[in-house]
Every structure is written in C-alpha cells, then in structure tokens.
Design a protein around this motif. Structure first.
Motif, PDB file in Angstrom:
ATOM      1  N   ASP A   1      94.659 -35.099  23.277  1.00  0.00           N
ATOM      2  CA  ASP A   1      94.155 -35.582  24.764  1.00  0.00           C
ATOM      3  C   ASP A   1      93.250 -36.680  24.706  1.00  0.00           C
ATOM      4  O   ASP A   1      91.903 -36.427  24.195  1.00  0.00           O
ATOM      5  N   PRO A   2      93.393 -37.806  25.329  1.00  0.00           N
ATOM      6  CA  PRO A   2      92.495 -38.950  25.232  1.00  0.00           C
ATOM      7  C   PRO A   2      91.346 -38.495  26.417  1.00  0.00           C
ATOM      8  O   PRO A   2      89.955 -39.029  26.174  1.00  0.00           O
ATOM      9  N   ALA A   3      91.593 -37.591  27.368  1.00  0.00           N
ATOM     10  CA  ALA A   3      90.431 -37.057  27.947  1.00  0.00           C
ATOM     11  C   ALA A   3      89.230 -36.281  27.237  1.00  0.00           C
ATOM     12  O   ALA A   3      88.101 -36.429  27.545  1.00  0.00           O
ATOM     13  N   GLN A   4      89.832 -35.739  26.084  1.00  0.00           N
ATOM     14  CA  GLN A   4      88.816 -34.974  25.529  1.00  0.00           C
ATOM     15  C   GLN A   4      87.915 -35.966  24.570  1.00  0.00           C
ATOM     16  O   GLN A   4      86.855 -35.851  24.578  1.00  0.00           O
ATOM     17  N   ASN A   5      88.501 -37.151  24.306  1.00  0.00           N
ATOM     18  CA  ASN A   5      87.793 -38.075  23.485  1.00  0.00           C
ATOM     19  C   ASN A   5      86.871 -38.915  24.459  1.00  0.00           C
ATOM     20  O   ASN A   5      85.666 -39.161  23.978  1.00  0.00           O
ATOM     21  N   PHE A   6      87.356 -39.032  25.810  1.00  0.00           N
ATOM     22  CA  PHE A   6      86.309 -39.581  26.737  1.00  0.00           C
ATOM     23  C   PHE A   6      85.125 -38.660  26.742  1.00  0.00           C
ATOM     24  O   PHE A   6      83.959 -39.074  26.866  1.00  0.00           O
ATOM     25  N   LEU A   7      85.186 -37.542  26.936  1.00  0.00           N
ATOM     26  CA  LEU A   7      84.283 -36.292  26.857  1.00  0.00           C
ATOM     27  C   LEU A   7      83.125 -36.515  25.826  1.00  0.00           C
ATOM     28  O   LEU A   7      82.062 -36.784  25.917  1.00  0.00           O
ATOM     29  N   PHE A   8      83.882 -36.692  24.515  1.00  0.00           N
ATOM     30  CA  PHE A   8      83.031 -36.737  23.363  1.00  0.00           C
ATOM     31  C   PHE A   8      82.247 -37.989  23.331  1.00  0.00           C
ATOM     32  O   PHE A   8      81.237 -38.048  22.788  1.00  0.00           O
ATOM     33  N   PHE A   9      83.014 -38.876  23.680  1.00  0.00           N
ATOM     34  CA  PHE A   9      82.308 -40.577  23.585  1.00  0.00           C
ATOM     35  C   PHE A   9      81.054 -40.231  24.501  1.00  0.00           C
ATOM     36  O   PHE A   9      79.943 -40.798  24.446  1.00  0.00           O
ATOM     37  N   GLY A  10      81.357 -39.830  25.918  1.00  0.00           N
ATOM     38  CA  GLY A  10      80.240 -39.827  26.661  1.00  0.00           C
ATOM     39  C   GLY A  10      79.045 -38.854  26.401  1.00  0.00           C
ATOM     40  O   GLY A  10      77.909 -39.214  26.686  1.00  0.00           O
ATOM     41  N   ALA A  11      79.449 -37.595  26.007  1.00  0.00           N
ATOM     42  CA  ALA A  11      78.522 -36.763  25.412  1.00  0.00           C
ATOM     43  C   ALA A  11      77.612 -37.529  24.175  1.00  0.00           C
ATOM     44  O   ALA A  11      76.319 -37.293  24.128  1.00  0.00           O
ATOM     45  N   THR A  12      78.203 -38.234  23.338  1.00  0.00           N
ATOM     46  CA  THR A  12      77.486 -38.613  22.330  1.00  0.00           C
ATOM     47  C   THR A  12      76.536 -39.517  22.735  1.00  0.00           C
ATOM     48  O   THR A  12      75.410 -39.937  22.377  1.00  0.00           O
ATOM     49  N   GLU A  13      76.946 -40.735  23.597  1.00  0.00           N
ATOM     50  CA  GLU A  13      76.201 -41.588  24.345  1.00  0.00           C
ATOM     51  C   GLU A  13      75.186 -41.187  24.917  1.00  0.00           C
ATOM     52  O   GLU A  13      73.851 -41.636  24.634  1.00  0.00           O
ATOM     53  N   ARG A  14      74.929 -40.211  25.778  1.00  0.00           N
ATOM     54  CA  ARG A  14      74.151 -39.500  26.290  1.00  0.00           C
ATOM     55  C   ARG A  14      73.137 -38.965  25.466  1.00  0.00           C
ATOM     56  O   ARG A  14      71.876 -39.198  25.619  1.00  0.00           O
ATOM     57  N   ALA A  15      73.540 -38.408  24.345  1.00  0.00           N
ATOM     58  CA  ALA A  15      72.672 -37.722  23.426  1.00  0.00           C
ATOM     59  C   ALA A  15      71.782 -38.854  22.652  1.00  0.00           C
ATOM     60  O   ALA A  15      70.376 -38.729  22.353  1.00  0.00           O
TER      61      ALA A  15
END
Length: 200
Positions: free
Chosen positions: A42-56
């Motif tokens: 699911d690409p939505a999950q990948n967007f979530l992972f990407f966003g969380a990594t950037e914020r961290a």
C-alpha cells in the motif's frame, strides 16, 4: 463557514516519528531499526513512513556540537557508477534545506554509499569519530546488505552507526511477489524472473 475536515495523517505521522526518535536515541551502534516493517504494498503506508522519518530526522541531534553524517544507501541490487535519485535522496535534500544552517556550518553532512558492480563504495566526508545514520529506501527482511554497509562504516572508524530502512519488506510480501512473478512468467515468454529486489 463550514468546518474543514482534517485528515488524521499528521497525527499518525507525529506518533510514528516520536517512536522513531525514541528508537534512534536508544539504539546501540550497529543497530538496524525495524520500525517500518511492512506486510503490504500500500503506497499510503510508504507515505506515512516517509513523513515520519523526515520529521524524526529534522529533530535528531539538533543542537549537538558533534557532527552527524546522514548517508544515502543505494537500493540493494542496484549496480551503478554513481548514486541515483531515490525517495531517500529526496528526503535528505529536504532535510538539508530545513537544516541549512547546520549544513552550512559543517554540523551535518549528507553522503553516499553505493554498489559499483564490484564492491560497496562510500563517497563523502571522513567518518572517523563521527555519528552516522544510514538511510535506505527499502530492504528485504533478512538481507545482509545493510549489515555489510554498517561494517564498512565501522572499518572507517565511525564512532556510532545506526541504519533506518524506510521499508523492510516482510517474508510474506517477498513470497507473494515471487509467486506473482512466477505466475506471470508462466504466461509470458522471454521474461526473466529475478529475486525481489528494488531493481528486479
């Protein structure tokens, strides 16, 4: 005026980024953080992972006097003479822009690791006594690739090394993709079936 509907995406990203920050701060050197383990494409999950990594990463070691090296690790199985653009590259480009002052004052560095067809190559600033964060787009569960990259950084005398894959593909996903590729291969002639790597 009508109420504006808001997505809970930001709230979830924040929660996951806090988890990642905690793991980054508690990790021992040589750790591969497996927070982003995935059983779905699911690409939505990948967007979530990407966003969380950037914020961290925007907050990681901010204000530290010691230098931090963020390393773009090219996808496993990709043989190239020089690094190519991937989602991790885009993430680190954004990180540089948002932490430009630290970048300009040599407090953070963004460097590269890639496979040139013969060996794994590091390109960038000296890692001796530096704090290193390895970032890679995705990796298969159980792959030794990141362990080899960590070993390379340790050979270069890095003081601390931690790896963050944006996605770790589970064995179930790997097996499902292999079965689908095999099924497609049985219906189409001339298609070579490879292992599930980012370049297959």
């Amino acid at each position: 005026m009508a109420d504006v509907l808001r997505s809970d995406y930001e709230e979830i990203v924040e929660d996951v980024s806090v988890q990642l920050q905690s793991q980054l701060n508690a990790a021992e050197s040589g750790t591969i953080i497996d927070l982003f383990h995935s059983d779905t494409l699911d690409p939505a999950q990948n967007f979530l992972f990407f966003g969380a990594t950037e914020r961290a990463l925007l907050e990681y070691r901010k204000g530290h006097n010691k230098k931090t090296v963020f390393v773009r690790v090219q996808p496993e199985g990709l043989a190239t003479a020089e690094p190519v653009a991937t989602p991790v590259s885009a993430l680190l480009d954004r990180l540089i822009l948002r932490r430009m002052d630290e970048f300009m004052h040599d407090k953070i560095f963004v460097e590269d690791v890639f496979y040139n067809g013969e060996q794994i190559v590091y390109s960038g600033a000296d890692l001796k006594n530096r704090h290193v964060v390895l970032l890679i787009d995705g990796i298969d569960e159980g792959s030794p690739y990141l362990s080899e990259v960590i070993a390379l950084c340790e050979e270069m005398k890095a003081k601390f090394v931690v790896a963050v894959p944006l996605v770790i593909w589970s064995q179930a996903v790997q097996e499902r993709l292999a079965a689908e590729l095999n099924e497609e291969g049985n219906t189409q002639q001339g298609i070579e079936i490879n292992e599930n790597t980012p370049v297959s």
